[in-house]
Design a protein around this motif. Structure first.
Motif, PDB file in Angstrom:
ATOM      1  N   THR A   1       0.862  -1.024   0.011  1.00 12.75           N
ATOM      2  CA  THR A   1      -0.508   0.433  -0.001  1.00 12.75           C
ATOM      3  C   THR A   1       0.695   1.149   0.324  1.00 12.75           C
ATOM      4  OG1 THR A   1      -1.971  -1.209   1.100  1.00 12.75           O
ATOM      5  CG2 THR A   1      -1.720   1.310   1.120  1.00 12.75           C
ATOM      6  N   GLU A   2       0.057   2.146  -0.686  1.00  9.56           N
ATOM      7  CA  GLU A   2       1.346   3.888  -0.808  1.00  9.56           C
ATOM      8  C   GLU A   2       0.742   4.220  -0.233  1.00  9.56           C
ATOM      9  OE1 GLU A   2       0.960   4.501  -4.795  1.00  9.56           O
ATOM     10  OE2 GLU A   2       2.419   3.312  -5.816  1.00  9.56           O
ATOM     11  N   ALA A   3      -0.411   4.462   0.538  1.00  5.49           N
ATOM     12  CA  ALA A   3      -1.171   5.868   1.615  1.00  5.49           C
ATOM     13  C   ALA A   3      -2.549   4.770   2.335  1.00  5.49           C
ATOM     14  CB  ALA A   3      -1.423   7.231   0.344  1.00  5.49           C
ATOM     15  N   VAL A   4      -2.580   5.628   3.352  1.00  3.81           N
ATOM     16  CA  VAL A   4      -3.774   4.772   4.032  1.00  3.81           C
ATOM     17  C   VAL A   4      -4.779   6.357   4.046  1.00  3.81           C
ATOM     18  CG1 VAL A   4      -4.786   4.316   6.279  1.00  3.81           C
ATOM     19  CG2 VAL A   4      -2.531   2.854   4.757  1.00  3.81           C
ATOM     20  N   VAL A   5      -5.992   6.265   3.879  1.00  3.07           N
ATOM     21  CA  VAL A   5      -7.058   7.165   4.237  1.00  3.07           C
ATOM     22  C   VAL A   5      -8.354   6.683   5.291  1.00  3.07           C
ATOM     23  CG1 VAL A   5      -8.321   9.309   3.082  1.00  3.07           C
ATOM     24  CG2 VAL A   5      -6.149   8.055   1.802  1.00  3.07           C
TER      25      VAL A   5
ATOM     26  N   HIS B   1      -3.629   1.666  -4.978  1.00  2.02           N
ATOM     27  CA  HIS B   1      -2.512   1.205  -4.118  1.00  2.02           C
ATOM     28  C   HIS B   1      -2.498   1.595  -2.985  1.00  2.02           C
ATOM     29  CE1 HIS B   1       0.015   0.229  -7.895  1.00  2.02           C
ATOM     30  NE2 HIS B   1      -0.630  -0.831  -8.112  1.00  2.02           N
ATOM     31  N   SER B   2      -3.476   2.358  -2.854  1.00  4.07           N
ATOM     32  CA  SER B   2      -3.581   3.233  -1.220  1.00  4.07           C
ATOM     33  C   SER B   2      -5.526   2.542  -0.681  1.00  4.07           C
ATOM     34  CB  SER B   2      -4.832   5.191  -1.521  1.00  4.07           C
ATOM     35  OG  SER B   2      -3.288   5.019  -2.520  1.00  4.07           O
ATOM     36  N   VAL B   3      -5.219   2.075   0.501  1.00  3.44           N
ATOM     37  CA  VAL B   3      -6.483   1.927   1.584  1.00  3.44           C
ATOM     38  C   VAL B   3      -7.089   2.728   2.216  1.00  3.44           C
ATOM     39  CG1 VAL B   3      -7.092   0.039   3.084  1.00  3.44           C
ATOM     40  CG2 VAL B   3      -5.089  -0.278   1.393  1.00  3.44           C
ATOM     41  N   ALA B   4      -8.570   2.937   1.811  1.00  2.00           N
ATOM     42  CA  ALA B   4      -9.814   3.794   2.551  1.00  2.00           C
ATOM     43  C   ALA B   4     -10.414   2.381   3.540  1.00  2.00           C
ATOM     44  CB  ALA B   4     -10.856   4.514   1.906  1.00  2.00           C
ATOM     45  N   PHE B   5     -11.015   3.522   4.754  1.00  2.00           N
ATOM     46  CA  PHE B   5     -11.247   2.651   6.164  1.00  2.00           C
ATOM     47  C   PHE B   5     -11.969   3.946   5.746  1.00  2.00           C
ATOM     48  CE2 PHE B   5      -7.139   1.109   7.090  1.00  2.00           C
ATOM     49  CZ  PHE B   5      -7.361  -0.045   7.945  1.00  2.00           C
ATOM     50  N   GLU B   6     -13.051   3.042   6.496  1.00  2.00           N
ATOM     51  CA  GLU B   6     -14.733   2.980   5.934  1.00  2.00           C
ATOM     52  C   GLU B   6     -15.780   2.602   6.789  1.00  2.00           C
ATOM     53  OE1 GLU B   6     -16.225   5.627   5.515  1.00  2.00           O
ATOM     54  OE2 GLU B   6     -15.193   6.703   3.814  1.00  2.00           O
TER      55      GLU B   6
ATOM     56  N   ARG C   1     -14.740   3.050  -3.237  1.00  2.00           N
ATOM     57  CA  ARG C   1     -15.127   2.804  -4.602  1.00  2.00           C
ATOM     58  C   ARG C   1     -14.998   3.030  -5.949  1.00  2.00           C
ATOM     59  NH1 ARG C   1     -13.264  -2.102  -2.613  1.00  2.00           N
ATOM     60  NH2 ARG C   1     -14.540  -3.940  -2.177  1.00  2.00           N
ATOM     61  N   ALA C   2     -15.234   4.219  -5.926  1.00  2.00           N
ATOM     62  CA  ALA C   2     -15.508   5.383  -7.479  1.00  2.00           C
ATOM     63  C   ALA C   2     -13.840   5.934  -7.403  1.00  2.00           C
ATOM     64  CB  ALA C   2     -16.443   5.886  -7.463  1.00  2.00           C
ATOM     65  N   ALA C   3     -13.349   5.683  -6.796  1.00  2.00           N
ATOM     66  CA  ALA C   3     -12.016   6.481  -6.349  1.00  2.00           C
ATOM     67  C   ALA C   3     -11.250   5.697  -7.487  1.00  2.00           C
ATOM     68  CB  ALA C   3     -11.733   7.458  -5.547  1.00  2.00           C
ATOM     69  N   GLY C   4     -11.450   3.603  -6.274  1.00  2.00           N
ATOM     70  CA  GLY C   4     -10.502   2.948  -6.621  1.00  2.00           C
ATOM     71  C   GLY C   4      -9.805   2.468  -5.941  1.00  2.00           C
ATOM     72  N   LEU C   5      -9.735   2.547  -4.710  1.00  2.00           N
ATOM     73  CA  LEU C   5      -9.445   2.495  -3.493  1.00  2.00           C
ATOM     74  C   LEU C   5      -9.978   1.178  -3.362  1.00  2.00           C
ATOM     75  CD1 LEU C   5      -9.234   6.131  -3.543  1.00  2.00           C
ATOM     76  CD2 LEU C   5      -8.478   5.492  -1.055  1.00  2.00           C
ATOM     77  N   HIS C   6      -8.829   0.508  -2.111  1.00  2.00           N
ATOM     78  CA  HIS C   6      -9.494  -0.932  -1.541  1.00  2.00           C
ATOM     79  C   HIS C   6     -10.169  -0.222  -0.142  1.00  2.00           C
ATOM     80  CE1 HIS C   6      -6.544  -3.548  -3.991  1.00  2.00           C
ATOM     81  NE2 HIS C   6      -5.278  -2.305  -4.002  1.00  2.00           N
ATOM     82  N   VAL C   7     -10.584  -1.048   0.059  1.00  2.00           N
ATOM     83  CA  VAL C   7     -12.181  -0.957   1.310  1.00  2.00           C
ATOM     84  C   VAL C   7     -11.743  -1.543   2.485  1.00  2.00           C
ATOM     85  CG1 VAL C   7     -13.802   0.232   2.292  1.00  2.00           C
ATOM     86  CG2 VAL C   7     -13.193   0.687  -0.468  1.00  2.00           C
ATOM     87  N   ALA C   8     -11.501  -1.119   3.214  1.00  2.00           N
ATOM     88  CA  ALA C   8     -11.686  -1.705   4.914  1.00  2.00           C
ATOM     89  C   ALA C   8     -13.075  -1.396   5.558  1.00  2.00           C
ATOM     90  CB  ALA C   8     -10.477  -1.618   5.516  1.00  2.00           C
ATOM     91  N   VAL C   9     -13.630  -2.235   6.392  1.00  2.00           N
ATOM     92  CA  VAL C   9     -14.676  -1.477   6.638  1.00  2.00           C
ATOM     93  C   VAL C   9     -15.035  -2.293   8.417  1.00  2.00           C
ATOM     94  CG1 VAL C   9     -16.995  -1.510   6.481  1.00  2.00           C
ATOM     95  CG2 VAL C   9     -15.658  -1.543   4.346  1.00  2.00           C
ATOM     96  N   VAL C  10     -14.751  -0.951   9.613  1.00  2.00           N
ATOM     97  CA  VAL C  10     -16.154  -1.065  10.530  1.00  2.00           C
ATOM     98  C   VAL C  10     -17.023  -0.452  10.705  1.00  2.00           C
ATOM     99  CG1 VAL C  10     -15.766  -0.766  12.659  1.00  2.00           C
ATOM    100  CG2 VAL C  10     -13.186  -1.716  11.294  1.00  2.00           C
ATOM    101  N   PRO C  11     -18.866  -1.108  10.590  1.00  2.00           N
ATOM    102  CA  PRO C  11     -19.718  -0.415   9.803  1.00  2.00           C
ATOM    103  C   PRO C  11     -20.082  -0.036  11.643  1.00  2.00           C
ATOM    104  CG  PRO C  11     -19.644  -2.448   9.121  1.00  2.00           C
ATOM    105  CD  PRO C  11     -18.374  -3.218  10.331  1.00  2.00           C
ATOM    106  N   SER C  12     -20.539   1.150  11.638  1.00  2.00           N
ATOM    107  CA  SER C  12     -21.253   2.252  12.960  1.00  2.00           C
ATOM    108  C   SER C  12     -22.319   1.249  12.894  1.00  2.00           C
ATOM    109  CB  SER C  12     -21.648   3.140  12.605  1.00  2.00           C
ATOM    110  OG  SER C  12     -20.289   4.387  12.256  1.00  2.00           O
ATOM    111  N   LEU C  13     -23.295   0.825  12.264  1.00  2.00           N
ATOM    112  CA  LEU C  13     -24.646   0.488  12.235  1.00  2.00           C
ATOM    113  C   LEU C  13     -24.483  -0.920  12.388  1.00  2.00           C
ATOM    114  CD1 LEU C  13     -27.201   2.621  10.381  1.00  2.00           C
ATOM    115  CD2 LEU C  13     -26.376   2.477  12.642  1.00  2.00           C
TER     116      LEU C  13
END
Length: 224
Positions: A8-12, A165-170, A180-192
């Motif tokens: 991964t190059e960056a994490v957002v 090459h980046s990962v989003a946490f949502e 997804r629209a931006a093309g990142l991999h996605v890690a998810v911890v749901p609020s609901l």
């Protein structure tokens, strides 16, 4: 952890409900606002507004209340109520600080939030995370906030990283759609709880040992 790339190059990170426990502040404000307009507030109503900008939440409430054209008024009322609640402070969610530090030690990181700058800064400061976040981007600083990809594309550009090459946490469907629209991999911890969300990695806490182990391996592998 095969579901997220170690190259991964960056994490957002998202902020509200993901890094900082601000959702109780929002829920108190939303509950009071719904009650003021003669409506109850529960999981169904929360799903209408979670992850949205204040403006988009105002429009959603206007539709729900049967008050077309009242979106801006309701958004202003919601913002005032959230500001009041957030003034009492909000804590970092479990594992947030450790994960942010571990990622930051290896790769550039940023926060991309659907909150306005005012609330984003207050949340990060209150949770003790501001010192670790050198790049942050708010909903009122891009042309189109989440679910559009602008916030994530802006963050990746600022960090010098390719979205693929980046990962989003949502934590919400709105944010996941943006990542997804931006093309990142996605890690998810749901609020609901109980929500079925698109993901590459899914967990119940940022404190998951598997997640921290992944973060500590960042930068050790070439980009996929």
């Amino acid at each position: 952890m095969g579901s997220l790339p170690t190259g991964t190059e960056a994490v957002v990170f998202d902020c509200d409900g993901l890094l900082v426990d601000t959702e109780p502040c929002w829920t108190v404000a939303e509950t009071a606002l719904f009650a003021a307009h003669g409506h109850t507030f529960g999981p169904q109503q929360k799903a209408l507004v979670i992850g949205r900008t204040v403006e988009a939440a105002g429009e959603a409430m206007a539709d729900y209340f049967g008050r077309p054209g009242a979106g801006a008024e309701l958004a202003a009322e919601l913002l005032a109520r959230v500001r009041k609640e957030l003034a009492h402070g909000a804590a970092a969610l479990p594992g947030a600080a450790a994960l942010v530090r571990a990622c930051r030690a290896a790769v550039p990181i940023a926060v991309a939030s659907n909150s306005p700058r005012e609330l984003l800064d207050t949340a990060l400061e209150s949770a003790g995370l501001a010192a670790y976040i050198t790049h942050s981007f708010a909903a009122d600083e891009v042309r189109s906030p989440k679910p559009a990809p602008d916030l994530y594309l802006t963050a990746c550009e600022a960090l010098g990283a390719a979205p693929k090459h980046s990962v989003a946490f949502e934590d919400s469907a709105t944010g996941i759609s943006a990542a997804r629209a931006a093309g990142l991999h996605v890690a998810v911890v749901p609020s609901l709880p109980g929500t079925d969300l698109d993901h590459d990695w899914l967990g119940t806490s940022l404190g998951d040992p598997e997640l921290l182990g992944w973060a500590r391996e960042l930068g050790d592998a070439p980009a996929d």
